[in-house]
Design a protein around this motif. Structure first.
Motif, PDB file in Angstrom:
ATOM      1  N   GLN A 158       7.868   6.393 -12.707  1.00 33.81           N
ATOM      2  CA  GLN A 158       6.579   4.942 -12.932  1.00 33.81           C
ATOM      3  C   GLN A 158       7.194   4.435 -11.607  1.00 33.81           C
ATOM      4  OE1 GLN A 158       5.491   2.762 -16.377  1.00 33.81           O
ATOM      5  NE2 GLN A 158       5.768   5.174 -17.531  1.00 33.81           N
TER       6      GLN A 158
ATOM      7  N   LYS B 256       1.265 -10.216  -0.934  1.00 35.44           N
ATOM      8  CA  LYS B 256       1.144  -7.976  -0.565  1.00 35.44           C
ATOM      9  C   LYS B 256       2.001  -7.530   0.462  1.00 35.44           C
ATOM     10  CE  LYS B 256      -3.578  -9.386  -0.277  1.00 35.44           C
ATOM     11  NZ  LYS B 256      -4.903  -9.584  -0.335  1.00 35.44           N
TER      12      LYS B 256
ATOM     13  N   ASP C 231       9.937  -4.635 -11.521  1.00 33.36           N
ATOM     14  CA  ASP C 231       8.311  -4.218 -12.712  1.00 33.36           C
ATOM     15  C   ASP C 231       9.463  -4.307 -14.149  1.00 33.36           C
ATOM     16  OD1 ASP C 231       6.626  -3.148 -13.378  1.00 33.36           O
ATOM     17  OD2 ASP C 231       7.011  -0.846 -13.232  1.00 33.36           O
TER      18      ASP C 231
ATOM     19  N   LYS D 220       3.943  -0.642  -7.175  1.00 32.15           N
ATOM     20  CA  LYS D 220       3.530  -1.000  -6.213  1.00 32.15           C
ATOM     21  C   LYS D 220       2.212  -2.051  -6.499  1.00 32.15           C
ATOM     22  CE  LYS D 220       5.877   0.583  -1.871  1.00 32.15           C
ATOM     23  NZ  LYS D 220       5.751   1.420  -1.092  1.00 32.15           N
ATOM     24  N   GLU D 221       1.424  -0.689  -7.543  1.00 34.46           N
ATOM     25  CA  GLU D 221       0.921  -0.440  -8.082  1.00 34.46           C
ATOM     26  C   GLU D 221       0.267  -1.454  -9.329  1.00 34.46           C
ATOM     27  OE1 GLU D 221      -2.811   2.139 -10.064  1.00 34.46           O
ATOM     28  OE2 GLU D 221      -1.772   2.997  -9.288  1.00 34.46           O
ATOM     29  N   ARG D 222       1.195  -1.259  -9.671  1.00 30.26           N
ATOM     30  CA  ARG D 222       1.282  -2.853 -10.908  1.00 30.26           C
ATOM     31  C   ARG D 222       1.458  -4.085 -10.323  1.00 30.26           C
ATOM     32  NH1 ARG D 222       3.414   1.017 -14.331  1.00 30.26           N
ATOM     33  NH2 ARG D 222       5.608   0.869 -13.413  1.00 30.26           N
TER      34      ARG D 222
ATOM     35  N   SER E 265       6.173   5.144  -8.600  1.00 28.19           N
ATOM     36  CA  SER E 265       5.160   5.711  -7.729  1.00 28.19           C
ATOM     37  C   SER E 265       4.397   4.628  -7.694  1.00 28.19           C
ATOM     38  CB  SER E 265       4.417   6.838  -7.918  1.00 28.19           C
ATOM     39  OG  SER E 265       4.431   7.130  -9.110  1.00 28.19           O
ATOM     40  N   LEU E 266       4.302   4.061  -9.653  1.00 27.94           N
ATOM     41  CA  LEU E 266       3.625   2.902 -10.281  1.00 27.94           C
ATOM     42  C   LEU E 266       3.345   1.549  -9.507  1.00 27.94           C
ATOM     43  CD1 LEU E 266       1.700   4.933 -13.296  1.00 27.94           C
ATOM     44  CD2 LEU E 266       0.940   4.810 -10.804  1.00 27.94           C
TER      45      LEU E 266
ATOM     46  N   TYR F  14       4.251  -3.858  -0.148  1.00 26.84           N
ATOM     47  CA  TYR F  14       3.549  -2.834   0.599  1.00 26.84           C
ATOM     48  C   TYR F  14       5.391  -2.138   0.882  1.00 26.84           C
ATOM     49  CZ  TYR F  14       2.081   0.863   3.575  1.00 26.84           C
ATOM     50  OH  TYR F  14       1.844   1.597   4.130  1.00 26.84           O
TER      51      TYR F  14
ATOM     52  N   GLN G 142       0.346  -5.400  -7.707  1.00 27.02           N
ATOM     53  CA  GLN G 142      -0.866  -5.511  -6.798  1.00 27.02           C
ATOM     54  C   GLN G 142      -1.831  -6.154  -7.789  1.00 27.02           C
ATOM     55  OE1 GLN G 142      -1.899  -5.835  -3.638  1.00 27.02           O
ATOM     56  NE2 GLN G 142      -0.346  -4.828  -2.269  1.00 27.02           N
ATOM     57  N   GLU G 143      -2.398  -5.069  -8.751  1.00 34.76           N
ATOM     58  CA  GLU G 143      -2.919  -5.801 -10.540  1.00 34.76           C
ATOM     59  C   GLU G 143      -2.264  -7.301 -10.898  1.00 34.76           C
ATOM     60  OE1 GLU G 143      -2.432  -2.051 -12.683  1.00 34.76           O
ATOM     61  OE2 GLU G 143      -3.371  -0.772 -11.726  1.00 34.76           O
TER      62      GLU G 143
END
Length: 842
Positions: free
Chosen positions: A38, A95, A154, A43-45, A40-41, A99, A47-48
């Motif tokens: 997980q 942000k 995270d 950054k996405e989490r 790879s996710l 990134y 951001q969410e």
């Protein structure tokens, strides 16, 4: 000390510590692999998590800049724009740090944002995306991170040693681990009786107290070794992958109602170890006490499990029993761990020591029984009437042999008594929950009627009067636009008042219907509530679009359910007016989701519904596991210090017939005993209450591939399709599928016993194969899952179509499961027969 050395040497020779290490290593490895997959996710989490706040900041900035361009920006709004601009700048940097994976900088940007939010509201602004306790939690956590110079982590998939240990201990230091330790080491005293080595120990120059205490200390040593393995492996894996930072100060949120605090990860892990130790030492001492009264390890485990399960269920049901000195409260340590630490934490350890001491004293002082509990003291004749019949087929002889062996051991009688107690106590718990659910729901209706009539309606009527007065004054002053606007608002308020009067009338009719046992008006109210929440009464003046949270399928299913109940004149199961489904959109509001699901959970103590709850709550695993251990040992059941398998091989019966006889006996036991157990569940509830409604509706999901067919006859919603099946059909299909699953796993266990010599090895291999097979079927090969027998292990979600829907595999259903399990079982039997046949010829 000699007894302790003897026990430790025996444990070492049995290699159970090695099994324990492998189990911990595999579990920790799986957790690490999941976290690693997980990454790879991350950054996405990240951001969410900030997306709602970023959106509101952008909206505020846009609105204030528009006022500035129009020249309508007052002094307070100018200050608001300044702070909003600072918030937007903080988010831009935030942000960018996400990134570039500059996690150390994020707490600083978060502090800048939180500071400007507070200053923004001090000058008259309002920031809705982060309010109340959520903002307080964010501020305190940010203060903690900055005070300890910690980076953002995270927490869902962190690879940092501290957070990885926290996650692994949450899994490995749970009730399941207590059960594993019991299965591996708990029957240490009973095994001595079974293998007659206890008689040898009694000839040694040591007192009974030293023997019992030695056994107990050896269990404590095992506990310490297990904790060392958990912590050691939890540190070793991250260090092996290069994660060297060992900071255990990362904050962990603890809550209790609306209150909350943050504690360090070190404090959290320490509490987890303390509570786990408390539960373990009490359970170990209890099983030693039971072992002095029971001479069979299987019954020892079953009786201990039954006592713990019943005590835990009663403690969970009655909050008044949830105090530190209740021995069954220790089994709730996972729940205790997640709440704010109290001063009573020390009492848990004191109480655990007290109870374990009492159980040990009882085990030492109580006179030892010559025979086990439930066992007869008479000698049973080996053959019926003293005659040996030689004309029967060898398989029939083996069936008779297995049956007589089980009868002479007293296992069926003992198991029957325990299951009887389990079912009766289970019914009492279900009855208590059903009564509480009914009272809570009726009370909520009464409160809703009173609050709506005396609170909401009164407020709306007052608002309407104020609107009309303002409209009158505006009309007299010649301001027609203002007069029309407030007249419109007054009319809307009157319309809303009229609607809520209708709602109160419906509630009163439902309460009257409840008193008179007339269910049609009761269902009319619930249907009205569903339609309101579905937005079918929307106007410009009021709206309650709960469908956006509950989901379109949830709302439609709830409404169709009421129509079904009305059409079949079925007595209600008292809960909320909704059916919780897999399609809901609560976001991060997990607390609200849990409360809503609990309020709408359907509980009833009728015969059929009690059996339904056994499947819905996965209680069917209890009789399933008991029957599995009863007849699933296969050849290892004959391999102990007495080696009865050697005796069987001296008889004129081929080994292949022994194999088929054991399978046939297991099949007969399951086919006859399984329906008897579930029939007993229905019978107890029927005698004490009622049989129940065969046609009560149970939601069945339909997969997308089925829903899209032009011949589909179910009901479509935005998320997918569904239909209802009767409660009677559901429980019959569930029982049949469960028995098929159980027979397959018993055959698999007997087949594996051809190659593995120890019971622990056989059951562990079956567990490993079942777990790996289910994971591969569901997660790796979903399109082929319907052809795997392991897919059907989750009986409840197979019968209601949930697994088929989630995997979008319409081939997964009860009929396919029965065929696949039968074919798999036959293949195992054939392969085992051919192997033994070839072995015999060789």
């Amino acid at each position: 000390m000699s007894m302790l050395r003897f026990e430790l040497r025996k444990l070492w020779r049995q290699k159970k510590i090695l099994w324990l290490f492998l189990l911990v290593f595999v579990c920790s490895g799986v957790v690490w692999a999941q976290n690693l997959s997980q990454q790879s996710l991350v950054k996405e989490r990240a951001q969410e998590q900030i997306a709602p706040m970023v959106k509101e900041t952008d909206d505020l900035y846009r609105d204030l800049k528009l006022l500035e361009r129009e020249g309508n920006l007052d002094e307070l709004q100018a200050k608001q724009l300044e702070h909003v601009n600072s918030m937007a700048n903080a988010f831009f940097q935030w942000k960018s740090a996400i990134y570039d994976e500059r996690w150390q900088e994020i707490p600083g940007y978060e502090y800048e944002f939180l500071t400007n939010v507070q200053q923004f509201e001090q000058v008259g602004g309002m920031f809705r995306a982060l309010q109340g306790s959520d903002r307080d939690k964010a501020i305190q956590k940010n203060d903690w991170l900055r005070a300890h110079d910690l980076a953002y982590e995270d927490e869902v998939s962190s690879l940092a040693p501290a957070l990885f240990i926290k996650k692994s201990t949450a899994i490995l230091l749970g009730v399941a681990s207590v059960v594993v330790l019991l299965l591996l080491f708990g029957a240490t005293l009973t095994v001595e009786h079974e293998q007659r080595t206890w008689l040898t120990l009694r000839t040694q120059p040591m007192t009974n107290r030293r023997r019992i205490v030695g056994k107990y200390i050896s269990l404590l040593v095992v506990l310490v070794v297990f904790l060392a393995i958990v912590l050691g492996v939890g540190l070793l894996i991250p260090l092996a992958f290069g994660y060297q930072t060992m900071n255990f100060q990362y904050p962990q949120l603890m809550t209790a109602g609306d209150a909350f605090i943050f504690i360090s990860t070190a404090h959290y892990v320490t509490r987890a170890i303390l509570l786990f130790v408390c539960a373990s030492i009490v359970v170990f001492s209890l099983i030693l006490l039971i072992s002095t009264r029971v001479k069979n390890s299987f019954i020892t485990m079953v009786l201990t499990g039954a006592i713990l399960l019943v005590g835990f269920a009663i403690t969970e049901t009655y909050p008044v029993l949830q105090f530190a000195l209740n021995p069954f409260q220790y089994l709730r340590f996972s729940q205790v761990l997640e709440v704010i630490p109290q001063s009573t934490d020390g009492i848990y350890l004191l109480g655990a020591i007290l109870w374990s001491g009492l159980f040990l004293v009882g085990a030492i002082l109580l006179p030892e029984r010559e025979t086990g509990l439930f066992q007869s003291v008479k000698n049973n004749q080996p053959f019926r009437g003293g005659e040996i019949k030689t004309k029967s087929h060898p398989i029939v002889k083996m069936i008779i042999f297995e049956w007589r062996k089980m009868k002479r051991q007293g296992l069926m009688k003992q198991l029957g008594i325990l299951l009887l107690l389990f079912v009766v106590i289970g019914y009492l718990i279900i009855s208590q929950q059903a009564q509480q659910q009914e009272v809570a729901y009726i009370d909520s209706l009464q409160r809703e009627a009173e609050q709506t009539e005396h609170g909401l309606i009164a407020m709306l009527e007052e608002m309407s009067a104020e609107y009309r007065e303002t409209a009158r004054v505006a009309d007299e002053s010649g301001d027609e636009a203002m007069s029309e606007n407030f007249t419109y608002l007054a009319d809307g308020s009157d319309e809303t008042v009229e609607f809520f009067h209708t709602l109160v009338d419906r509630i009163q009719m439902a309460l009257t219907a409840y008193d008179e046992q007339e269910w049609q008006p009761f269902y009319d109210y619930q249907l009205f509530q569903n339609q309101y929440d579905n937005g079918e009464f929307n106007s410009d003046t009021f709206s309650n679009l709960s469908v956006n949270t509950y989901g379109a399928l949830t709302m439609k299913a709830s409404m169709v359910e009421k129509e079904w109940l009305k059409a079949h004149h079925i007595q209600p199961v008292f809960s909320g007016a909704y059916i919780p489904t897999i399609y809901q959109y609560w976001g991060d509001n997990l607390k609200e989701k849990k409360q809503w699901q609990e309020a709408n959970r359907k509980v009833d103590n009728s015969g059929l519904f009690s059996l339904y709850l056994y499947f819905d709550s996965y209680l069917y695993f209890v009789p399933m596991v008991l029957l599995f251990f009863l007849v699933g040992a296969g050849f290892v059941g004959e391999r102990d210090k007495r080696e009865t398998l050697r005796l069987l091989k001296t008889q004129p019966i081929a080994e292949k017939h022994i194999f088929l006889g054991k399978i046939s006996h297991a099949l007969l036991t399951v086919v006859l005993g399984g329906p008897g157990i579930f029939g007993w569940v229905v019978l107890v509830a029927t005698v004490l209450n009622r049989f129940g409604d065969w046609n009560y509706p149970i939601l069945h999901y339909d997969s997308k591939s089925v829903t899209e067919l032009p011949t589909y006859t179910g009901i479509r919603a935005i998320e997918g399709g569904f239909h209802f099946v009767s409660l009677g059909d559901y429980v019959v299909e569930s029982v049949v599928l469960l028995l098929a699953v159980l027979v397959f796993f018993i055959v698999l266990s007997i087949f594996i016993s051809l190659f593995v010599r120890s019971p622990l090895g056989v059951f562990s291999t079956v567990l490993a194969i079942g777990s790996a097979g289910y994971f591969a079927s569901v997660h790796l090969l979903p399109d082929m899952a319907h052809l795997s027998p392991f897919t059907y292990l989750n009986v409840a979600k197979i019968t209601n179509g949930e697994v088929a829907t989630l995997l979008n595999n319409s081939g997964i259903h009860v009929l396919t499961g029965g065929v696949v399990l039968l074919v798999a079982m036959v293949l195992l039997v054939v392969v085992g027969y051919l192997l033994l046949n070839g072995r015999g010829k060789k």
